[in-house]
Write a protein that holds these residues in place. Structure first.
Motif, PDB file in Angstrom:
ATOM      1  N   ARG A 158      55.481 -11.824 -46.760  1.00  0.00           N
ATOM      2  CA  ARG A 158      54.265 -12.616 -47.176  1.00  0.00           C
ATOM      3  C   ARG A 158      53.542 -13.141 -45.907  1.00  0.00           C
ATOM      4  O   ARG A 158      52.407 -13.372 -46.392  1.00  0.00           O
ATOM      5  CB  ARG A 158      54.861 -13.640 -48.341  1.00  0.00           C
ATOM      6  N   ASP A 159      54.128 -13.706 -44.904  1.00  0.00           N
ATOM      7  CA  ASP A 159      53.228 -14.305 -44.131  1.00  0.00           C
ATOM      8  C   ASP A 159      52.251 -13.475 -43.580  1.00  0.00           C
ATOM      9  O   ASP A 159      51.178 -13.973 -43.157  1.00  0.00           O
ATOM     10  CB  ASP A 159      54.051 -14.882 -43.082  1.00  0.00           C
ATOM     11  N   SER A 160      52.504 -12.114 -43.335  1.00  0.00           N
ATOM     12  CA  SER A 160      51.383 -11.362 -42.822  1.00  0.00           C
ATOM     13  C   SER A 160      50.159 -11.198 -43.871  1.00  0.00           C
ATOM     14  O   SER A 160      49.156 -11.252 -43.296  1.00  0.00           O
ATOM     15  CB  SER A 160      51.826  -9.791 -42.604  1.00  0.00           C
ATOM     16  N   VAL A 161      50.566 -11.214 -44.948  1.00  0.00           N
ATOM     17  CA  VAL A 161      49.294 -11.259 -46.090  1.00  0.00           C
ATOM     18  C   VAL A 161      48.688 -12.521 -45.967  1.00  0.00           C
ATOM     19  O   VAL A 161      47.375 -12.644 -46.342  1.00  0.00           O
ATOM     20  CB  VAL A 161      49.905 -11.018 -47.526  1.00  0.00           C
ATOM     21  N   GLY A 162      49.543 -13.654 -45.941  1.00  0.00           N
ATOM     22  CA  GLY A 162      48.930 -15.125 -45.894  1.00  0.00           C
ATOM     23  C   GLY A 162      47.830 -15.268 -44.899  1.00  0.00           C
ATOM     24  O   GLY A 162      46.940 -16.333 -45.053  1.00  0.00           O
ATOM     25  N   VAL A 163      47.844 -14.543 -43.838  1.00  0.00           N
ATOM     26  CA  VAL A 163      46.740 -14.796 -42.828  1.00  0.00           C
ATOM     27  C   VAL A 163      45.269 -14.507 -43.237  1.00  0.00           C
ATOM     28  O   VAL A 163      44.429 -14.726 -42.820  1.00  0.00           O
ATOM     29  CB  VAL A 163      47.057 -13.908 -41.425  1.00  0.00           C
ATOM     30  N   ALA A 164      45.129 -13.642 -44.519  1.00  0.00           N
ATOM     31  CA  ALA A 164      44.012 -13.286 -44.944  1.00  0.00           C
ATOM     32  C   ALA A 164      43.566 -14.143 -46.015  1.00  0.00           C
ATOM     33  O   ALA A 164      42.365 -14.164 -46.639  1.00  0.00           O
ATOM     34  CB  ALA A 164      44.054 -11.961 -45.497  1.00  0.00           C
ATOM     35  N   ALA A 165      44.360 -15.383 -46.375  1.00  0.00           N
ATOM     36  CA  ALA A 165      43.921 -16.443 -47.294  1.00  0.00           C
ATOM     37  C   ALA A 165      42.912 -17.096 -46.845  1.00  0.00           C
ATOM     38  O   ALA A 165      42.973 -17.462 -45.673  1.00  0.00           O
ATOM     39  CB  ALA A 165      45.341 -17.005 -47.581  1.00  0.00           C
ATOM     40  N   THR A 166      41.880 -17.560 -47.822  1.00  0.00           N
ATOM     41  CA  THR A 166      40.882 -18.466 -47.361  1.00  0.00           C
ATOM     42  C   THR A 166      41.425 -20.065 -47.574  1.00  0.00           C
ATOM     43  O   THR A 166      41.923 -20.220 -48.361  1.00  0.00           O
ATOM     44  CB  THR A 166      39.648 -18.280 -48.107  1.00  0.00           C
ATOM     45  N   THR A 167      41.289 -20.482 -46.283  1.00  0.00           N
ATOM     46  CA  THR A 167      41.684 -21.987 -46.083  1.00  0.00           C
ATOM     47  C   THR A 167      40.292 -22.803 -45.592  1.00  0.00           C
ATOM     48  O   THR A 167      39.844 -22.247 -44.501  1.00  0.00           O
ATOM     49  CB  THR A 167      42.990 -22.021 -45.186  1.00  0.00           C
ATOM     50  N   PRO A 168      40.302 -23.888 -45.921  1.00  0.00           N
ATOM     51  CA  PRO A 168      39.155 -24.629 -45.183  1.00  0.00           C
ATOM     52  C   PRO A 168      39.356 -25.226 -43.863  1.00  0.00           C
ATOM     53  O   PRO A 168      40.583 -25.226 -43.578  1.00  0.00           O
ATOM     54  CB  PRO A 168      38.984 -25.835 -46.241  1.00  0.00           C
ATOM     55  N   GLY A 224      34.036 -18.562 -46.327  1.00  0.00           N
ATOM     56  CA  GLY A 224      32.646 -17.764 -47.152  1.00  0.00           C
ATOM     57  C   GLY A 224      33.375 -16.972 -48.069  1.00  0.00           C
ATOM     58  O   GLY A 224      32.738 -15.830 -48.363  1.00  0.00           O
ATOM     59  N   ALA A 225      34.336 -17.174 -48.844  1.00  0.00           N
ATOM     60  CA  ALA A 225      34.900 -16.360 -49.793  1.00  0.00           C
ATOM     61  C   ALA A 225      33.817 -16.044 -51.143  1.00  0.00           C
ATOM     62  O   ALA A 225      33.716 -14.675 -51.204  1.00  0.00           O
ATOM     63  CB  ALA A 225      35.944 -16.976 -50.481  1.00  0.00           C
ATOM     64  N   ALA A 226      33.398 -17.085 -51.649  1.00  0.00           N
ATOM     65  CA  ALA A 226      32.401 -16.885 -52.854  1.00  0.00           C
ATOM     66  C   ALA A 226      32.898 -16.038 -53.704  1.00  0.00           C
ATOM     67  O   ALA A 226      32.152 -15.400 -54.680  1.00  0.00           O
ATOM     68  CB  ALA A 226      31.165 -16.379 -52.380  1.00  0.00           C
ATOM     69  N   ASN A 227      34.276 -15.869 -53.864  1.00  0.00           N
ATOM     70  CA  ASN A 227      34.905 -14.987 -54.980  1.00  0.00           C
ATOM     71  C   ASN A 227      36.225 -15.530 -55.198  1.00  0.00           C
ATOM     72  O   ASN A 227      37.156 -15.195 -54.462  1.00  0.00           O
ATOM     73  CB  ASN A 227      34.889 -13.621 -54.248  1.00  0.00           C
ATOM     74  N   PRO A 228      36.573 -15.852 -56.321  1.00  0.00           N
ATOM     75  CA  PRO A 228      37.897 -16.348 -56.831  1.00  0.00           C
ATOM     76  C   PRO A 228      38.873 -15.301 -56.716  1.00  0.00           C
ATOM     77  O   PRO A 228      40.282 -15.674 -56.241  1.00  0.00           O
ATOM     78  CB  PRO A 228      37.698 -16.843 -58.161  1.00  0.00           C
ATOM     79  N   ALA A 229      38.728 -13.958 -56.975  1.00  0.00           N
ATOM     80  CA  ALA A 229      39.659 -12.880 -56.763  1.00  0.00           C
ATOM     81  C   ALA A 229      39.925 -12.742 -55.433  1.00  0.00           C
ATOM     82  O   ALA A 229      41.091 -12.485 -55.269  1.00  0.00           O
ATOM     83  CB  ALA A 229      39.206 -11.724 -57.364  1.00  0.00           C
ATOM     84  N   ARG A 230      39.174 -12.773 -54.564  1.00  0.00           N
ATOM     85  CA  ARG A 230      39.524 -12.608 -53.086  1.00  0.00           C
ATOM     86  C   ARG A 230      40.208 -13.654 -52.734  1.00  0.00           C
ATOM     87  O   ARG A 230      40.997 -13.675 -51.739  1.00  0.00           O
ATOM     88  CB  ARG A 230      37.983 -12.354 -52.410  1.00  0.00           C
ATOM     89  N   THR A 231      40.101 -14.678 -53.095  1.00  0.00           N
ATOM     90  CA  THR A 231      40.814 -16.048 -52.781  1.00  0.00           C
ATOM     91  C   THR A 231      42.025 -16.074 -53.220  1.00  0.00           C
ATOM     92  O   THR A 231      43.213 -16.376 -52.442  1.00  0.00           O
ATOM     93  CB  THR A 231      40.187 -17.319 -53.044  1.00  0.00           C
ATOM     94  N   LEU A 232      42.399 -15.840 -54.677  1.00  0.00           N
ATOM     95  CA  LEU A 232      43.353 -15.951 -55.233  1.00  0.00           C
ATOM     96  C   LEU A 232      44.621 -15.130 -54.815  1.00  0.00           C
ATOM     97  O   LEU A 232      45.927 -15.452 -54.773  1.00  0.00           O
ATOM     98  CB  LEU A 232      43.399 -16.168 -56.858  1.00  0.00           C
ATOM     99  N   ALA A 233      44.270 -13.857 -54.656  1.00  0.00           N
ATOM    100  CA  ALA A 233      45.332 -12.755 -54.534  1.00  0.00           C
ATOM    101  C   ALA A 233      46.061 -13.036 -53.047  1.00  0.00           C
ATOM    102  O   ALA A 233      47.253 -13.019 -53.326  1.00  0.00           O
ATOM    103  CB  ALA A 233      44.701 -11.448 -54.571  1.00  0.00           C
ATOM    104  N   PRO A 234      45.252 -12.994 -51.766  1.00  0.00           N
ATOM    105  CA  PRO A 234      45.939 -13.284 -50.811  1.00  0.00           C
ATOM    106  C   PRO A 234      46.936 -14.773 -50.666  1.00  0.00           C
ATOM    107  O   PRO A 234      47.722 -14.786 -50.142  1.00  0.00           O
ATOM    108  CB  PRO A 234      45.090 -13.189 -49.612  1.00  0.00           C
ATOM    109  N   GLY A 235      46.043 -15.651 -51.289  1.00  0.00           N
ATOM    110  CA  GLY A 235      46.557 -16.896 -51.500  1.00  0.00           C
ATOM    111  C   GLY A 235      47.688 -16.964 -51.982  1.00  0.00           C
ATOM    112  O   GLY A 235      49.058 -17.665 -51.740  1.00  0.00           O
ATOM    113  N   VAL A 236      48.052 -16.551 -53.482  1.00  0.00           N
ATOM    114  CA  VAL A 236      49.448 -16.360 -53.984  1.00  0.00           C
ATOM    115  C   VAL A 236      50.530 -15.717 -53.259  1.00  0.00           C
ATOM    116  O   VAL A 236      51.729 -15.768 -53.301  1.00  0.00           O
ATOM    117  CB  VAL A 236      48.970 -15.941 -55.514  1.00  0.00           C
ATOM    118  N   ILE A 237      50.051 -14.275 -52.932  1.00  0.00           N
ATOM    119  CA  ILE A 237      51.026 -13.357 -52.435  1.00  0.00           C
ATOM    120  C   ILE A 237      51.487 -13.982 -51.002  1.00  0.00           C
ATOM    121  O   ILE A 237      52.526 -13.880 -50.656  1.00  0.00           O
ATOM    122  CB  ILE A 237      50.296 -12.032 -51.984  1.00  0.00           C
TER     123      ILE A 237
END
Length: 283
Positions: A158-168, A224-237
């Protein structure tokens, strides 16, 4: 004509008469492509530069080998492994081109939203019904999660996926700053959608470049996500939830602002009472 009839009559030309299931599958596929390619570029940038994620600075998913100044938030202190600027260019273009490709492929079926904020803007402009919007949201989330689950399965953690999560970037923005940023970024994107897709003459390249431009500006601050789906998926996974609330709320507020600007500035309609009445009747 009743307000409900007007609501239906103003549906987007490209999806008129298209069965709902085809539109939902198109939204699922398009979001899968958008999130998969864009987030895949972030994940790939870490692996291709040979940098380890653990112990390195993460700026919106990019792992950087940095000196002590950079660790305090001074981004220019980047060492070998690819400059921060080159990674921004790669990632911004990946998201923009993915949006354009997805729109070219299935946009004529569903309208090519691939983003809950865009669907909200289209609903407010009476181009899709409330039922369609909710269905689009579910399909978009499903597509985004499928893309991230695929990376999780391929990479094995999961950590490899987490690097794509949007974080401030907490050195640059606080909670309110992050909310304002994501609101403005989504406002720009949704307004581009409303203008570039009206009258059944969409401009896929213009949409893609609009998204790239947003990421060029916003990447170092909120991603610059501007897209809840783009943020939520890598964030949760990836189990990354920093600032999640404003990544979800900000784009929806931005969609409302974009619609207001579109109605008053682009269409010149300063009396929104009929639009509000039609929206209320459609709920």
């Amino acid at each position: 004509m009743s307000s409900r009839g007007l609501f239906v009559r103003r549906a987007v030309v490209v999806v008129e008469g298209m069965p709902l299931w085809r539109r939902l599958v198109a939204e699922l596929y398009g979001t899968f492509v958008l999130v998969g390619v864009g987030c895949g570029a972030i994940i790939g940038s870490v692996f291709l530069t040979g940098q380890m994620v653990g112990g390195n600075l993460l700026v919106n998913g990019v792992a950087l080998e940095v000196g002590p100044d950079a660790a305090r938030g001074m981004i220019p202190g980047v060492a070998a492994g690819g400059s921060f600027e080159s990674k921004i260019i790669t990632i911004a273009l990946a998201f923009g081109l993915a949006l354009a490709v997805a729109y070219f492929t299935v946009g004529r079926l569903s309208g090519g939203h691939f983003n809950p904020a865009v669907s909200l803007g289209m609903f407010l402009d009476r181009r899709v019904s409330l039922t369609d919007m909710v269905g689009y949201w579910i399909a978009q989330l499903a597509g985004a999660f499928l893309a991230m689950v695929a990376f999780w399965w391929v990479l094995g953690d999961r950590d490899s996926v987490g690097v794509a999560a949007t974080t401030p970037n907490r050195e640059a923005v606080d909670e309110f700053g992050g909310f304002v940023g994501e609101t403005v970024f989504a406002m720009v994107l949704v307004l581009a959608y409303l203008v570039l897709t009206r009258e059944g003459k969409p401009n896929a390249f213009g949409l893609g470049m609009s998204y790239s431009a947003i990421i060029f500006v916003g990447f170092a601050f909120t991603g610059g996500a501007a897209n809840p789906a783009r943020t939520l998926a890598p964030g949760v996974i990836g189990d990354v939830y920093d600032g999640l609330w404003f990544y979800l709320v900000g784009p929806l507020v931005g969609a409302v602002l974009a619609w207001l600007i579109y109605k008053t500035l682009v269409e010149g309609d300063t009396d929104l009472s009929d639009d509000v009445e039609a929206l209320r009747d459609s709920v």
